[in-house]
Design a protein around this motif. Sequence first.
Motif, PDB file in Angstrom:
ATOM      1  N   VAL A   1     -36.719  29.206 -22.030  1.00 13.70           N
ATOM      2  CA  VAL A   1     -35.354  28.916 -22.490  1.00 13.70           C
ATOM      3  C   VAL A   1     -35.404  28.254 -23.871  1.00 13.70           C
ATOM      4  O   VAL A   1     -34.588  28.554 -24.746  1.00 13.70           O
TER       5      VAL A   1
ATOM      6  N   PRO B   1     -37.674  38.900 -28.488  1.00 10.11           N
ATOM      7  CA  PRO B   1     -38.587  39.970 -28.918  1.00 10.11           C
ATOM      8  C   PRO B   1     -39.955  39.731 -28.290  1.00 10.11           C
ATOM      9  O   PRO B   1     -40.579  38.710 -28.542  1.00 10.11           O
ATOM     10  N   LEU B   2     -40.364  40.641 -27.436  1.00 10.32           N
ATOM     11  CA  LEU B   2     -41.617  40.462 -26.701  1.00 10.32           C
ATOM     12  C   LEU B   2     -42.728  41.280 -27.331  1.00 10.32           C
ATOM     13  O   LEU B   2     -42.480  42.313 -27.951  1.00 10.32           O
TER      14      LEU B   2
ATOM     15  N   PRO C   1     -29.250  36.820 -27.561  1.00  7.71           N
ATOM     16  CA  PRO C   1     -30.288  37.778 -27.951  1.00  7.71           C
ATOM     17  C   PRO C   1     -31.266  38.010 -26.810  1.00  7.71           C
ATOM     18  O   PRO C   1     -31.369  37.195 -25.902  1.00  7.71           O
TER      19      PRO C   1
ATOM     20  N   GLN D   1     -37.551  28.862 -26.109  1.00  7.04           N
ATOM     21  CA  GLN D   1     -37.791  29.952 -27.069  1.00  7.04           C
ATOM     22  C   GLN D   1     -36.482  30.623 -27.474  1.00  7.04           C
ATOM     23  O   GLN D   1     -36.323  31.041 -28.626  1.00  7.04           O
ATOM     24  N   PHE D   2     -35.555  30.736 -26.520  1.00 12.10           N
ATOM     25  CA  PHE D   2     -34.242  31.299 -26.861  1.00 12.10           C
ATOM     26  C   PHE D   2     -33.475  30.362 -27.799  1.00 12.10           C
ATOM     27  O   PHE D   2     -32.793  30.818 -28.716  1.00 12.10           O
ATOM     28  N   VAL D   3     -33.600  29.070 -27.556  1.00  6.47           N
ATOM     29  CA  VAL D   3     -32.945  28.096 -28.441  1.00  6.47           C
ATOM     30  C   VAL D   3     -33.507  28.236 -29.855  1.00  6.47           C
ATOM     31  O   VAL D   3     -32.763  28.366 -30.836  1.00  6.47           O
ATOM     32  N   ASN D   4     -34.832  28.260 -29.951  1.00  5.12           N
ATOM     33  CA  ASN D   4     -35.471  28.378 -31.271  1.00  5.12           C
ATOM     34  C   ASN D   4     -35.099  29.683 -31.960  1.00  5.12           C
ATOM     35  O   ASN D   4     -34.904  29.727 -33.170  1.00  5.12           O
ATOM     36  N   LEU D   5     -35.013  30.723 -31.171  1.00  8.48           N
ATOM     37  CA  LEU D   5     -34.737  32.058 -31.714  1.00  8.48           C
ATOM     38  C   LEU D   5     -33.362  32.147 -32.345  1.00  8.48           C
ATOM     39  O   LEU D   5     -33.167  32.872 -33.324  1.00  8.48           O
ATOM     40  N   SER D   6     -32.386  31.435 -31.778  1.00  5.08           N
ATOM     41  CA  SER D   6     -31.013  31.711 -32.200  1.00  5.08           C
ATOM     42  C   SER D   6     -30.267  30.525 -32.797  1.00  5.08           C
ATOM     43  O   SER D   6     -29.103  30.653 -33.140  1.00  5.08           O
ATOM     44  N   SER D   7     -30.937  29.376 -32.940  1.00  5.68           N
ATOM     45  CA  SER D   7     -30.183  28.231 -33.459  1.00  5.68           C
ATOM     46  C   SER D   7     -30.293  28.137 -34.972  1.00  5.68           C
ATOM     47  O   SER D   7     -31.343  28.363 -35.552  1.00  5.68           O
ATOM     48  N   PHE D   8     -29.166  27.844 -35.581  1.00  2.00           N
ATOM     49  CA  PHE D   8     -29.122  27.625 -37.024  1.00  2.00           C
ATOM     50  C   PHE D   8     -27.982  26.653 -37.284  1.00  2.00           C
ATOM     51  O   PHE D   8     -27.143  26.425 -36.424  1.00  2.00           O
TER      52      PHE D   8
ATOM     53  N   ILE E   1     -28.164  32.652 -21.026  1.00  2.00           N
ATOM     54  CA  ILE E   1     -29.493  32.372 -21.591  1.00  2.00           C
ATOM     55  C   ILE E   1     -30.526  32.302 -20.455  1.00  2.00           C
ATOM     56  O   ILE E   1     -31.611  32.886 -20.552  1.00  2.00           O
TER      57      ILE E   1
END
Lengths: 305, 305
Positions: A293, A225-226, A222, A295-302, A263
């Motif tokens: 980086v 989102p800024l 992803p 933030q990218f982990v938090n954004l897309s991890s499930f 990423i």
Amino acid sequence: MSLLTVGSVAFDALETPFGKTDKIIGGAATYITLAASYFTKQNNLVAVVGGDFPKEMIGLLEEHGVSTEGLEVKQDGKTFFWSGKYHADMNTRDTLETQLNVMADFDPVIPKSYQGTEFLMLGNTVPATQKLVIERMAQRPKLIMLDTMNLWMNIALEDLHAVLKLVDVLTINDEEARQLSGEYSLRKAAVKIMGMGPKTLIIKKGEHGALLFQEDRIFFAPALPLEEVFDPTGAGDSFAGGFIGYLASTDDISFENMKRAIIYGSAMASFCVEKFGTERLVNLTEAEIKDRVQQFVNLSSFEIR
Amino acid sequence: MSLLTVGSVAFDALETPFGKTDKIIGGAATYITLAASYFTKQNNLVAVVGGDFPKEMIGLLEEHGVSTEGLEVKQDGKTFFWSGKYHADMNTRDTLETQLNVMADFDPVIPKSYQGTEFLMLGNTVPATQKLVIERMAQRPKLIMLDTMNLWMNIALEDLHAVLKLVDVLTINDEEARQLSGEYSLRKAAVKIMGMGPKTLIIKKGEHGALLFQEDRIFFAPALPLEEVFDPTGAGDSFAGGFIGYLASTDDISFENMKRAIIYGSAMASFCVEKFGTERLVNLTEAEIKDRVQQFVNLSSFEIR
């Protein structure tokens, strides 16, 4: 491992909904080497500028560990200039002016000390020139990555196909992938394009992230989102620089590592767009990159139970 | 836990680059309840159709465990009809015709047996009607989710604001989020919209995935890159149905579980678009859903070292 970037170092004049710049430093290779500088310490540059190019900027690249031995300065020439205006959605732009200047007859000379570079990044430029660079490498790099654009599909498609046969990774945006393949579905487009040469394809979708294709594997990264996208210029190049810089620094070209590299590339792009030109890219800290980086982990991890 | 869906059950006539349909079964509540049926077994429906609505379709809903006690059949009326034509990009469409018919004076009656339903899904319809449904619930559901569209922002904004104050989760698409908030940045838009009532906001971006916002947390779920998008009708409703159906089945409305629910919703949407209308949604297997969700895991998982 070492990285060699070949591409434009230029002046840009930009207009976005947030403001306007005079001539500022731009160019694909500028953004690529700056972004890569946070990962690889052997960061070689082949490019050409005119006598009007500021020495301080060359100094700034050197401060970031970029070798400028391959940066040709044509004292009697003028630096490549591009000016553009972004639309309100920031995803589309009009070119207002292009002056090729010294780029018109760019003849990329690879310094001897650059021979043996393991990672080669061909920034967006004339496909025939990109091919020439590959031919001038005494031994084939471990990984060759190429960026291109719709212009070359319109006016130099045959040359583009010729160089595509020689590269490992291609990065283009979604509209270009559709144009190059004649397929609307990006999944179908990817299969066709990988059939043209590159085993790995990255389709950039701007604010909608990026897709990585290799054989039958797909990975999606992803975009963050800024709050504000201030100036999208150089985002794709910063992405490419972060990607290949990370690959070079880890010397690992597996698919799993390319996912990580995407990423890191996306993180560099997200920094790039926060300010005009290279402003944000020139003074990042390791802590900022690590935090971004994450933030990218938090954004897309499930986790599926 | 039980789910109550209120919304349209309708006829659609569709034209896509891949073909054309006669009147087929559509409507928000149809897609929502069908998608939810793969998760929750207590699947209540309140809607209205005309005497022209086929009994077999009502039977099909019942076969999927949907209670149709709340489906009013107005024998002398005609079912809501919408026809539309999709553009080549499949992301935009023109409405060719809308006949409200029995939806024009839809007065949603909640059967006694539906009172106490824990999860309430308000499909896209007149905001005042959505508010009426909430008022007619004897006790407030544990979670109220609402879908809406730009039309109501244009012609019934005050009513929309009134119902937004009462709901927990809002789903809209990116353009609608921009219109409702007056902000271009989706991150800024989300903050403004969450200030209007819903603590949780889902912004749907079609082929570009979906964003989940709650307080200062953001989660992004990609859309699966498909070989072919055959018919996008109902994708957003299938997404909503999978989302709330999963929440109801797990009875867990934590942010972590909503992330999983978004993936299940995205999986249902990805099935929906593979065929015309509800064709793909009516005969899925658990194994297919499990496999599809695994594709989402593969698509978006990475590990930073």
